[in-house]
Design an enzyme around this catalytic site. Structure first.
Site, PDB file in Angstrom:
ATOM      1  CG  ASN A 116       1.024  -4.095  13.464  1.00 65.83           C
ATOM      2  OD1 ASN A 116       1.365  -3.382  14.338  1.00 65.83           O
ATOM      3  ND2 ASN A 116       0.283  -3.919  12.378  1.00 65.83           N
ATOM      4  CD  GLN A 158      -2.381  -0.996   2.943  1.00 61.80           C
ATOM      5  OE1 GLN A 158      -3.298  -0.412   3.022  1.00 61.80           O
ATOM      6  NE2 GLN A 158      -1.589  -1.915   3.754  1.00 61.80           N
ATOM      7  CD  GLU A 182       0.496  -1.032  19.117  1.00 62.87           C
ATOM      8  OE1 GLU A 182      -0.270  -1.676  19.813  1.00 62.87           O
ATOM      9  OE2 GLU A 182       1.569  -0.446  19.486  1.00 62.87           O
ATOM     10  CG  ASP A 239       7.779   3.936   1.107  1.00 59.25           C
ATOM     11  OD1 ASP A 239       7.896   2.898   0.119  1.00 59.25           O
ATOM     12  OD2 ASP A 239       7.560   3.859   2.150  1.00 59.25           O
ATOM     13  CG  HIS A 288      -2.807   2.667  -2.050  1.00 59.25           C
ATOM     14  ND1 HIS A 288      -2.763   2.401  -0.788  1.00 59.25           N
ATOM     15  CD2 HIS A 288      -4.196   2.165  -2.478  1.00 59.25           C
ATOM     16  CE1 HIS A 288      -3.863   1.971  -0.234  1.00 59.25           C
ATOM     17  NE2 HIS A 288      -4.587   1.636  -1.257  1.00 59.25           N
ATOM     18  CB  CYS A 296      -0.456  15.402 -22.605  1.00 54.02           C
ATOM     19  SG  CYS A 296       1.228  15.419 -21.774  1.00 54.02           S
TER      20      CYS A 296
END
Ligand code: NAD
Length: 245
Positions: free
Chosen positions: A214, A101, A216, A104, A119, A130
């Site tokens: 993760n 996602q 969390e 960068d 994304h 153009c």
């Protein structure tokens, strides 16, 4: 944790098709904050600057913030051990694709080759009239908004703004990879952004084992995760890499 890492490594080694689904959390240790949460970008900036409708009528104002976030700030970032381990997994034949996602470019900078950028990517910019594509390195960001040499139209970063659709090739490739996956790593994503979050859900429905990395718990954890490796992406992937290579 050591046992869980060993178990995850065993499952990955036995898998014939493994994908990684990455979110903002994988780049936090490269110095790029996520959007949400206490230190998130949206505590400092107004998300309106990435709303397509607002951008089309207020390009100059939006570009002040877009330059600061995506071209001053992101430009400093380097891939961390998590990005590098995923690239090494691919070159070792145990990672089929990274669905990210993130915008960068850090997976490519780390050496990953099969990357589906759900994304888009901030390193490219596009003329809205153009369609000419520019690389960020060729843009003079002292002049904003940057404009097209062909027609003088404003350039837009080639990642999706609020109100835009997912790039069709990345979309279809991501779901095709998810359908085939035997293992899906979810790294640093809250799972709050749709349709991206349907990618690991699709993998799960197709029978994949879900390994989540993760610090969390997320909305994936209780819903689809089989093994939660609780910790920072670079630390966990370094430990996993020791078991894999
Ligand atoms: P998010 O911002 O919603 O959530 C980030 C997640 O990363 C959280 O679950 C958090 O617990 C976790 N996290 C924090 N530090 C971590 C670490 N060191 N290791 C592992 N995990 C960590 O992220 P999202 O789900 O990707 O959704 C946000 C949207 O914002 C995406 O669409 C993405 O395109 C975009 N975004 C991209 C970047 C980038 O390109 N680096 C940065 C910010 C936002």
């Amino acid at each position: 944790m050591e046992l869980l890492i060993k178990e995850a490594a065993r499952i990955i080694k036995e898998s014939k098709s493994t994908i990684a689904f990455t979110g903002a959390g994988i780049s936090v240790e490269s110095g790029i904050p996520p959007f949400r949460g206490e230190h998130g970008l949206w505590n400092k900036y107004n998300p309106e600057v990435l709303d397509l409708g607002y951008f089309l009528t207020n390009a100059e104002e939006c570009w002040i913030y877009i330059r600061e976030i995506f071209y001053d700030f992101f430009a400093e970032a380097k891939p961390n051990e998590a990005h590098l381990t995923l690239a090494k997994m691919e070159s070792s034949g145990i990672m089929n694709a990274v669905v990210t996602q993130n915008i960068d470019n850090l997976h490519y900078q780390a050496g990953s080759k099969t990357v589906y950028e759900f994304h888009g990517n901030s390193k490219k910019l596009k003329c809205l009239k153009c369609g000419k594509v520019y690389h960020a390195a060729e843009i003079d960001f002292t002049q904003i908004p940057p404009t097209c040499v062909n027609d003088g139209e404003v350039l837009k970063p080639d990642f999706i703004f609020f109100g835009e659709g997912i790039p069709s090739e990345a979309y279809s490739s991501s779901f095709a990879a998810a359908e085939k996956a035997e293992v899906c790593l979810i790294i640093g994503s809250t799972g709050e952004v749709t349709p991206a979050s349907y990618v690991p859900r699709t993998a799960k429905q197709a029978g994949a084992t879900i390994i989540e990395i993760n610090p969390e718990e997320t909305i994936f954890t209780s819903a689809i995760t089989d093994i939660h490796l609780k910790g920072k992406a670079s630390e966990i992937l370094t430990l996993l890499g020791k078991q894999l290579f």
